[in-house]
Design an enzyme around this catalytic site. Structure first.
Site, PDB file in Angstrom:
ATOM      1  CB  CYS A 234      -0.780  -0.002   1.329  1.00 20.09           C
ATOM      2  SG  CYS A 234      -0.152   0.298   2.794  1.00 20.09           S
TER       3      CYS A 234
ATOM      4  CB  ALA B  68       3.876  -0.282   2.556  1.00 19.00           C
TER       5      ALA B  68
ATOM      6  NE  ARG C 208      12.409  -1.101   2.081  1.00 19.06           N
ATOM      7  CZ  ARG C 208      13.183   0.052   1.915  1.00 19.06           C
ATOM      8  NH1 ARG C 208      13.305   0.607   3.201  1.00 19.06           N
ATOM      9  NH2 ARG C 208      13.340   0.485   0.811  1.00 19.06           N
TER      10      ARG C 208
ATOM     11  CG  HIS D 164       8.032   4.825  -3.782  1.00 14.72           C
ATOM     12  ND1 HIS D 164       8.081   4.063  -4.584  1.00 14.72           N
ATOM     13  CD2 HIS D 164       8.210   4.009  -2.471  1.00 14.72           C
ATOM     14  CE1 HIS D 164       8.246   2.788  -4.261  1.00 14.72           C
ATOM     15  NE2 HIS D 164       8.353   2.777  -2.937  1.00 14.72           N
TER      16      HIS D 164
HETATM   17 FE1  CFM Z   1      13.547   0.671  -5.033  1.00 12.54          FE
HETATM   18 FE2  CFM Z   1      12.662  -1.824  -5.203  1.00 12.54          FE
HETATM   19 FE3  CFM Z   1      11.150  -0.052  -3.571  1.00 12.54          FE
HETATM   20 FE4  CFM Z   1      13.899  -0.695  -2.747  1.00 12.54          FE
HETATM   21 FE5  CFM Z   1      12.646  -2.885  -1.338  1.00 12.54          FE
HETATM   22 FE6  CFM Z   1      11.888  -3.558  -3.437  1.00 12.54          FE
HETATM   23 FE7  CFM Z   1      10.226  -2.151  -2.282  1.00 12.54          FE
HETATM   24 MO1  CFM Z   1      10.664  -4.369  -1.351  1.00 12.54          MO
HETATM   25  S1  CFM Z   1      14.644  -0.955  -5.086  1.00 12.54           S
HETATM   26  S2  CFM Z   1      12.818   1.295  -3.008  1.00 12.54           S
HETATM   27  S3  CFM Z   1      14.612  -1.459  -1.053  1.00 12.54           S
HETATM   28  S4  CFM Z   1      11.459  -0.273  -5.592  1.00 12.54           S
HETATM   29  S5  CFM Z   1      12.631  -4.587  -2.156  1.00 12.54           S
HETATM   30  S6  CFM Z   1      12.581  -3.762  -5.942  1.00 12.54           S
HETATM   31  S7  CFM Z   1       9.774  -3.736  -3.249  1.00 12.54           S
HETATM   32  S8  CFM Z   1      10.711  -2.319  -0.344  1.00 12.54           S
HETATM   33  S9  CFM Z   1       9.318  -0.197  -2.677  1.00 12.54           S
HETATM   34  C1  HCA Z   2       6.793  -3.464   1.094  1.00 11.71           C
HETATM   35  C2  HCA Z   2       8.093  -4.049   1.686  1.00 11.71           C
HETATM   36  C3  HCA Z   2       8.682  -4.920   0.922  1.00 11.71           C
HETATM   37  C4  HCA Z   2       7.983  -6.415   1.150  1.00 11.71           C
HETATM   38  C5  HCA Z   2       8.612  -7.389   0.758  1.00 11.71           C
HETATM   39  C6  HCA Z   2       7.973  -8.683   0.492  1.00 11.71           C
HETATM   40  C7  HCA Z   2      10.105  -5.310   1.462  1.00 11.71           C
HETATM   41  O1  HCA Z   2       6.533  -3.330   0.027  1.00 11.71           O
HETATM   42  O2  HCA Z   2       5.951  -2.858   1.917  1.00 11.71           O
HETATM   43  O3  HCA Z   2       6.953  -8.857  -0.026  1.00 11.71           O
HETATM   44  O4  HCA Z   2       8.936  -9.938   0.794  1.00 11.71           O
HETATM   45  O5  HCA Z   2      11.130  -5.164   0.565  1.00 11.71           O
HETATM   46  O6  HCA Z   2      10.215  -5.362   2.709  1.00 11.71           O
HETATM   47  O7  HCA Z   2       8.756  -4.748  -0.369  1.00 11.71           O
END
Ligand code: CFM
Ligand code: HCA
Length: 530
Positions: free
Chosen positions: A51, A54, A85, A183
């Site tokens: 979401c 998150a 995370r 983001h």
């Molecule tokens: Fe960028 Fe990512 Fe993300 Fe990320 Fe992550 Fe991710 Fe995420 Mo999980 S590099 S910031 S550190 S888009 S692993 S592939 S999904 S938390 S929002």
């Molecule tokens: C998020 C965090 C997450 C979840 C990872 C997963 C992460 O999207 O809120 O589904 O294992 O990297 O911790 O992406």
């Protein structure tokens, strides 16, 4: 793959099939192909997305250690965003680390009915009295938007009362179609309330910010080691192993480097508009990509001593990396992998697999946008729908006092020589012909992919992990890295190669028997009381 796509779509109702079809592209890197991305998941589909809250609280602000990130909402929202995370931190001597706490207003029925602003104010006072932080961020969860609590007004009042920096985020979970909206909201809030708040004397000749690196599994520590050895001064990272204090003076950098384009491109763009700081795309996942990125940074500064140092570091590190790669590659070469991660990692990690000769047959993002697939040149053609319009686009103007005309001139000079700024070509041009690119892959599609490709490795997250493993396919989490890492830069590449050897150079997974193989249906009966 066209047969697979057909089979997947055949199961859907006609309208759903039409929508999902746009999210699946049989790749041809020689052509510009359009993919449907950043659109609402169809209800009923088991998505892997998260979401907006998150993306704002967990992802962008989560890794900063010196701010109290206070969640206004029911306790679950806070608990499930509490360090899951694996974003690590190493606060400086004497500096606080609030990341180990879960701060929440713990909203109850009463607050939902009569409003939660008073409770939020009390929580801010309590947090301030206990920890004396220099800033507090307030994160709105779904009920906050539904009942109309004004977190921004509360932030203003409390800022005046306590005399510290307090700001709110309207990042309710439902605000956007995924984490991605969060983001953007986080970028806006940090830019509005933090960036440029303080000044700092120069501490090095080459001052840089690293953006979109979150120190999962210690990645930032390894990147920081390399920067230090090269003689680069890292002012601030957004936001791995960092502080909001460093965001406040990050506008004094000479260059912004964007690693995860999806989550942080907004701040990079806004800093260029306001302060004239140019940005470049970098990638420190994969040893060759790391070397390439370091050379790009050195070329930007055009300093002989820096370039020599960078070459020295690359040569020394690559010697170690190549030795491990040479030992591992023959054992894993030719294996098939697929990867579905939130944003940039589904692209970046392909470089590590290329270095090992592992073939990526299918990949996709949970929530990235068309530019992350097709390249930034498509941005002007992206349709702005109601969900996107819902997220504020800040209007930024030039800061006359701090604007870096010297950097603007430097940029123009380098561009004339073919150096590329604000450029990201996306994932699809880097993928093989006929590989299958899928946006917002769902559970049904995941099962079909496994049956079709019989991959040797599936890369994804915790929600997919155990189902995939029951198919006899090992799953590597590219979000949390399971218990491993770092995987960034040179030392990280070595760790990753060794992990791939452990996971791929073994037959043990073939011995797994999925429980549904022999008895495919769960049988039950429904009884209705008369
Ligand atoms: Fe960028 Fe990512 Fe993300 Fe990320 Fe992550 Fe991710 Fe995420 Mo999980 S590099 S910031 S550190 S888009 S692993 S592939 S999904 S938390 S929002
Ligand atoms: C998020 C965090 C997450 C979840 C990872 C997963 C992460 O999207 O809120 O589904 O294992 O990297 O911790 O992406």
């Amino acid at each position: 793959p066209s047969k697979l796509k057909e089979e997947i779509l055949a199961k859907y109702p006609r309208k759903v099939a039409k929508k999902r079809s746009k999210g699946m592209v049989i790749n041809d890197p020689a052509q510009s192909q359009e993919i449907g991305a950043n659109i609402r998941t169809i209800p009923g589909i088991i998505t892997q997305r998260g979401c907006t809250y998150a993306g704002c609280k967990g992802v962008v602000l989560g890794p900063t250690s010196d701010i109290i990130n206070l969640v206004h909402g029911p306790i679950g929202c806070s608990f499930y965003a509490w360090l899951t995370r694996r974003n690590q931190t190493r606060p400086a001597e004497g500096e606080p680390n609030f990341m180990t706490y879960a701060f929440s207003t713990d909203m109850q029925d009463e607050n939902i009915v009569f409003g939660g602003e008073a409770k939020l104010k009390d929580a801010i006072r309590e947090a301030y009295d206990m920890f004396k932080p220099t800033s507090i961020g307030i994160f709105s969860t779904c009920p906050v938007g539904l009942i109309g609590d004004d977190v921004h007004a509360v932030a203003r009042d409390m800022k005046a009362e306590l005399g510290i920096n307090i700001f709110g985020f309207s990042c309710e979970g439902y605000r956007g179609v995924s984490q991605s909206a969060g983001h953007h909201i986080a970028n806006n809030g940090i830019f509005k309330h933090v960036v440029g708040n303080t000044e700092r004397e120069r501490t090095g000749k080459f001052q840089v910010n690293l953006m979109g690196e979150y120190n999962i599994g210690g990645d930032a520590f390894e990147i920081e080691r390399i920067f230090e050895e090269c003689g680069l001064t890292l002012l601030s990272t957004y936001s791995g192993n960092s502080t909001v204090e460093s965001f406040a003076y990050s506008h004094t950098a000479d260059l912004n480097m964007v690693m995860c384009h999806r989550s942080i491109n907004y701040i990079a763009e806004m800093m260029e508009e306001k302060y004239g700081i140019p940005w470049i795309k970098v990638n420190f996942i994969g040893a060759d990509s790391t070397a390439k990125s370091l050379r790009k940074i050195a070329d930007y500064f055009g300093d002989e001593e820096l370039s020599a140092k960078v070459e020295e570091v690359i040569e020394r590190e690559q010697l170690k990396v190549k030795a491990v790669a040479a030992a591992v590659k023959p054992k894993v070469e030719g294996k098939l992998a697929m990867m579905f991660v939130g944003g940039s990692r589904a692209h970046h990690y392909q470089d590590l697999f290329t270095e090992l000769g592992v073939r990526v047959v299918s990949a996709g993002y949970e929530f990235a946008h068309r530019d992350d697939y097709e390249g930034r040149e498509v941005i002007p053609n992206i349709k702005i729908d109601a969900d996107t319009r819902n997220i504020e686009d800040l209007v930024v103007s030039k800061d006359e006092e701090n604007f870096r005309d010297d950097l603007v001139a430097k940029k123009a000079e380098l561009e004339a020589k073919g150096y590329e700024f604000k450029e990201y070509k996306g994932m699809m041009p880097d993928m093989q012909k006929n590989s299958l690119v899928i946006d917002d892959v769902n559970h049904w599609e995941t099962e079909k992919l496994i049956e079709f490709y019989k991959p040797d490795l599936f890369c994804a997250g915790i929600k997919e992990k155990y189902v995939v493993q029951k198919y006899g396919v090992p799953l590597k989490q590219l979000h949390s890295y399971d218990y491993g890492g770092p995987y960034a830069a040179f030392g990280g590449a070595i760790n990753f190669y060794k992990e791939m050897e452990r996971m791929l150079a073994t037959d043990i997974w073939k011995l797994v028997d999925a429980p549904w193989k022999n008895e495919p249906e769960i049988v039950g009966s429904v009884t209705v009381d008369a």
